[in-house]
Scaffold this motif. Structure first.
Motif, PDB file in Angstrom:
ATOM      1  N   PRO A 299       0.840  -1.205   0.000  1.00 27.15           N
ATOM      2  CA  PRO A 299       0.000   0.000   0.000  1.00 27.15           C
ATOM      3  C   PRO A 299       0.876   1.258   0.000  1.00 27.15           C
TER       4      PRO A 299
ATOM      5  N   ARG B 259      -3.998  13.846   3.967  1.00 28.18           N
ATOM      6  CA  ARG B 259      -3.744  12.421   4.174  1.00 28.18           C
ATOM      7  C   ARG B 259      -4.722  11.642   3.305  1.00 28.18           C
ATOM      8  N   GLY B 260      -4.226  11.111   2.200  1.00 22.30           N
ATOM      9  CA  GLY B 260      -5.080  10.364   1.272  1.00 22.30           C
ATOM     10  C   GLY B 260      -5.156   8.899   1.635  1.00 22.30           C
ATOM     11  N   GLN B 261      -5.909   8.176   0.847  1.00 19.25           N
ATOM     12  CA  GLN B 261      -6.034   6.734   1.057  1.00 19.25           C
ATOM     13  C   GLN B 261      -4.796   6.027   0.524  1.00 19.25           C
ATOM     14  N   ARG B 262      -4.557   4.840   1.044  1.00 21.25           N
ATOM     15  CA  ARG B 262      -3.454   4.022   0.567  1.00 21.25           C
ATOM     16  C   ARG B 262      -3.976   3.142  -0.567  1.00 21.25           C
ATOM     17  N   HIS B 263      -3.203   3.059  -1.639  1.00 23.87           N
ATOM     18  CA  HIS B 263      -3.580   2.253  -2.801  1.00 23.87           C
ATOM     19  C   HIS B 263      -2.390   1.418  -3.240  1.00 23.87           C
TER      20      HIS B 263
ATOM     21  N   ASN C 115       1.067   5.368   0.140  1.00 23.77           N
ATOM     22  CA  ASN C 115       0.247   6.486   0.607  1.00 23.77           C
ATOM     23  C   ASN C 115       0.197   7.588  -0.439  1.00 23.77           C
ATOM     24  N   ARG C 116      -0.857   8.366  -0.376  1.00 22.42           N
ATOM     25  CA  ARG C 116      -1.046   9.500  -1.275  1.00 22.42           C
ATOM     26  C   ARG C 116      -1.161  10.763  -0.428  1.00 22.42           C
ATOM     27  N   ASP C 117      -0.110  11.052   0.292  1.00 22.35           N
ATOM     28  CA  ASP C 117      -0.098  12.201   1.187  1.00 22.35           C
ATOM     29  C   ASP C 117       0.624  13.368   0.522  1.00 22.35           C
TER      30      ASP C 117
ATOM     31  N   VAL D 219     -10.876  -4.855  -0.782  1.00 20.03           N
ATOM     32  CA  VAL D 219      -9.766  -4.506   0.102  1.00 20.03           C
ATOM     33  C   VAL D 219      -9.293  -5.745   0.847  1.00 20.03           C
TER      34      VAL D 219
ATOM     35  N   LYS E 255     -14.187  -4.205   6.482  1.00 28.65           N
ATOM     36  CA  LYS E 255     -13.425  -3.882   5.270  1.00 28.65           C
ATOM     37  C   LYS E 255     -14.247  -4.252   4.035  1.00 28.65           C
TER      38      LYS E 255
END
Length: 160
Positions: free
Chosen positions: A74, A83-87, A76-78, A129, A125
């Motif tokens: 995962p 603080r974004g979601q992890r993809h 991060n999209r920070d 996911v 969840k």
């Protein structure tokens, strides 16, 4: 129509030829590792041969490196205070595709993955996911099997 049917037959024959050559190559050069990988419920010959071909680093890297290489870590999209979601993304798409199917089968027939999947679903969840988390866990298990050269055992896999 007859011409197209002949072409389709020729292509099917070539596919069978390539499949046979692939099986022969795996048996000749990687039979031990393929047998170890297929000892896990959910991992069949197609998954094993794809992992052997597309992920030769299997068993040589640690768990974080191997999941990043396959594109299952995962990310991060920070940015700044956001603080974004992890993809998951990047990595080797062919490996992710076969691990998706293996994890899907594993959530039905592999007792460790089945319990892990049920635990994640019970925790709220989303199903996709939870399935990606099972793919991640399955890859870590397969990496450990390749590293230790020991077959699948339910009691050891629960600790992973």
């Amino acid at each position: 129509k007859p011409s197209i049917l002949r072409i389709m037959d020729a292509i099917a024959e070539q596919l069978n030829d390539v499949d046979g050559q692939l099986k022969e190559h795996v048996l000749a050069h990687h039979a031990d590792l393929a047998a170890l990988l297929t000892s896990v419920k959910g991992v069949g010959p197609t998954t094993a041969s794809t992992l052997l071909a597309q992920l030769p680093e299997l068993g040589k890297l640690n768990r974080k490196q191997i999941t990043s290489l396959a594109g299952l870590a995962p990310i991060n999209r920070d940015s700044g205070t956001l603080r974004g979601q992890r993809h998951i993304f990047g990595g080797r798409a062919d490996v992710r595709r076969v691990l998706y199917v293996a994890a899907l089968v594993g959530t039905r027939f592999n007792p460790v993955l089945k319990a892990f999947y049920a635990k994640l679903i019970a925790a709220g969840k989303a199903k996709k996911v939870a399935l990606v988390a099972c793919m991640h866990k399955l890859l870590i298990i397969l990496n450990a099997i390749a590293r230790t050269k020991s077959p699948w055992r339910n009691d050891l896999a629960e600790a992973v």
